[in-house]
Design an enzyme around this catalytic site. Structure first.
Site, PDB file in Angstrom:
ATOM      1  N   ASN A  12       0.856  -1.189   0.000  1.00  0.00           N
ATOM      2  CA  ASN A  12       0.000   0.000   0.000  1.00  0.00           C
ATOM      3  C   ASN A  12       0.894   1.241   0.000  1.00  0.00           C
ATOM      4  O   ASN A  12       1.515   1.574   1.002  1.00  0.00           O
ATOM      5  CB  ASN A  12      -0.893  -0.031   1.249  1.00  0.00           C
ATOM      6  CG  ASN A  12      -1.765   1.214   1.375  1.00  0.00           C
ATOM      7  OD1 ASN A  12      -1.892   2.005   0.437  1.00  0.00           O
ATOM      8  ND2 ASN A  12      -2.365   1.394   2.541  1.00  0.00           N
ATOM      9  N   LYS A  14      -0.029   4.248  -0.170  1.00  0.00           N
ATOM     10  CA  LYS A  14      -0.712   5.388   0.454  1.00  0.00           C
ATOM     11  C   LYS A  14      -0.553   6.628  -0.448  1.00  0.00           C
ATOM     12  O   LYS A  14      -0.502   6.478  -1.667  1.00  0.00           O
ATOM     13  CB  LYS A  14      -0.199   5.605   1.880  1.00  0.00           C
ATOM     14  CG  LYS A  14      -0.318   4.319   2.707  1.00  0.00           C
ATOM     15  CD  LYS A  14      -0.093   4.505   4.171  1.00  0.00           C
ATOM     16  CE  LYS A  14      -0.256   3.178   4.884  1.00  0.00           C
ATOM     17  NZ  LYS A  14      -0.120   3.290   6.339  1.00  0.00           N
ATOM     18  N   HIS A  96      -9.354   0.605   5.318  1.00  0.00           N
ATOM     19  CA  HIS A  96      -8.079   0.919   5.977  1.00  0.00           C
ATOM     20  C   HIS A  96      -8.329   1.884   7.129  1.00  0.00           C
ATOM     21  O   HIS A  96      -9.149   2.792   7.029  1.00  0.00           O
ATOM     22  CB  HIS A  96      -7.100   1.519   4.971  1.00  0.00           C
ATOM     23  CG  HIS A  96      -5.697   1.566   5.500  1.00  0.00           C
ATOM     24  ND1 HIS A  96      -5.281   2.509   6.411  1.00  0.00           N
ATOM     25  CD2 HIS A  96      -4.624   0.762   5.270  1.00  0.00           C
ATOM     26  CE1 HIS A  96      -4.009   2.279   6.718  1.00  0.00           C
ATOM     27  NE2 HIS A  96      -3.596   1.230   6.042  1.00  0.00           N
ATOM     28  N   GLU A  98      -6.844   4.373   8.197  1.00  0.00           N
ATOM     29  CA  GLU A  98      -6.709   5.802   7.891  1.00  0.00           C
ATOM     30  C   GLU A  98      -8.008   6.355   7.321  1.00  0.00           C
ATOM     31  O   GLU A  98      -8.374   7.495   7.579  1.00  0.00           O
ATOM     32  CB  GLU A  98      -5.544   6.016   6.913  1.00  0.00           C
ATOM     33  CG  GLU A  98      -4.199   5.854   7.610  1.00  0.00           C
ATOM     34  CD  GLU A  98      -3.059   5.430   6.692  1.00  0.00           C
ATOM     35  OE1 GLU A  98      -1.986   5.139   7.230  1.00  0.00           O
ATOM     36  OE2 GLU A  98      -3.246   5.372   5.458  1.00  0.00           O
ATOM     37  N   GLU A 166      -4.704  -5.190  10.763  1.00  0.00           N
ATOM     38  CA  GLU A 166      -3.713  -4.140  10.974  1.00  0.00           C
ATOM     39  C   GLU A 166      -3.997  -3.426  12.290  1.00  0.00           C
ATOM     40  O   GLU A 166      -4.876  -2.556  12.343  1.00  0.00           O
ATOM     41  CB  GLU A 166      -3.795  -3.101   9.849  1.00  0.00           C
ATOM     42  CG  GLU A 166      -3.485  -3.637   8.477  1.00  0.00           C
ATOM     43  CD  GLU A 166      -2.948  -2.535   7.563  1.00  0.00           C
ATOM     44  OE1 GLU A 166      -1.858  -2.723   7.018  1.00  0.00           O
ATOM     45  OE2 GLU A 166      -3.607  -1.491   7.415  1.00  0.00           O
ATOM     46  N   GLY A 172       2.807   2.341  10.869  1.00  0.00           N
ATOM     47  CA  GLY A 172       3.700   3.482  10.675  1.00  0.00           C
ATOM     48  C   GLY A 172       4.379   3.944  11.950  1.00  0.00           C
ATOM     49  O   GLY A 172       5.028   4.980  11.976  1.00  0.00           O
ATOM     50  N   SER A 212       3.662  -2.039  10.287  1.00  0.00           N
ATOM     51  CA  SER A 212       5.126  -1.962  10.388  1.00  0.00           C
ATOM     52  C   SER A 212       5.821  -3.279  10.046  1.00  0.00           C
ATOM     53  O   SER A 212       6.765  -3.688  10.706  1.00  0.00           O
ATOM     54  CB  SER A 212       5.540  -1.470  11.782  1.00  0.00           C
ATOM     55  OG  SER A 212       5.020  -0.185  12.019  1.00  0.00           O
TER      56      SER A 212
END
Length: 249
Positions: A12, A14, A96, A98, A166, A172, A212
């Site tokens: 991904n 992003k 996701h 985010e 996730e 991240g 990560s």
């Protein structure tokens, strides 16, 4: 015991990359020796989907990072399943964290988009995961299964869905769930799938880990019985992505 499920690695990107860096990532993947038993899918920003598909060798698929839950029409800024299909983009990421957190997408909205994508013939990498507060309150399984339940209400056939677990606290941040923590949640997800969608679906649905993932920890994670691959963020922009693709080799 070998798994009946093909190992799956997604990248991904992003909101990262430009024409030149994406061309160079693609060239690196085209030239790399990657494990032929691993399914590989990369998700560049929407603007570069066609560029990526045009230059990427066959055998590696391209995913959108999102898709809308309605057919073509008056939806400014959105992309439809039909448009992805027309462009030979065969997967999409959905749910996701985010998008759930920053853009406030609800479980129901993610479920509608998942159904639209599957009905339109596109595979879905369906993300789920908990925050640090939720983990500390011992609510991980409850949160993750309620995110998946919304989808199970609208989609019965999960053969085109890859579930990506996730943990939000590990995305991240450089923090990684321990191998044991990841395996525990993956196993719980598989048990939940068995209960809700049947044993066959539990056996066949791939549950991949994101948060990560790097070339340093991927081999260890890949050994676990219920970890069927990875959804890779930042590391998918680096040459080391190839090492993660080859984690099983």
């Amino acid at each position: 015991m070998s798994s009946p499920r093909q190992f799956f690695v997604g990248g991904n990107f992003k909101m990262n990359g430009d024409i030149s860096s994406i061309k160079s990532i693609v060239t690196h993947l085209n030239d790399a020796k990657t494990d032929s038993n691993t399914e590989v899918v990369i998700a560049p920003p929407a603007l570069y989907l066609l560029l990526t598909r045009e230059h990427l060798r066959s055998g590696i698929e391209v995913a959108a990072q999102n898709v809308f839950d309605k057919p073509n029409g008056a939806f400014t800024g959105e992309i439809s399943v039909a448009q992805l299909k027309d462009s030979n983009i065969t997967w999409t990421l959905l749910g996701h964290s985010e998008r759930r957190v920053v853009l406030q997408e609800t479980d129901e909205f993610v479920a509608r988009k998942t159904k639209t994508a599957i009905d339109g013939g596109i595979g879905v990498i369906l993300c789920c995961g908990e925050t640090l507060e939720q983990r500390e309150a011992d609510k991980t399984i409850e949160v993750v299964t309620s995110q998946l339940s919304a989808v199970a209400k609208t989609v019965q056939d999960w053969s085109k869905i890859v579930v990506a677990y996730e943990p939000i606290w590990a995305i991240g941040t450089g923090k990684v769930a321990s191998t044991q923590q990841a395996q525990e949640v993956h196993k719980a997800i598989r048990e939940w799938i068995g209960k809700e969608l049947g044993e066959e679906a539990a056996k066949k649905t791939r549950v991949i880990y994101g948060g990560s993932v790097s070339e340093k920890n991927c081999k260890e994670l890949a050994k676990e019985e219920d970890i069927d691959g990875f959804l890779v963020g930042g590391a998918s922009l680096k040459p080391a992505f190839v090492d993660i693709i080859n984690a099983k080799a």
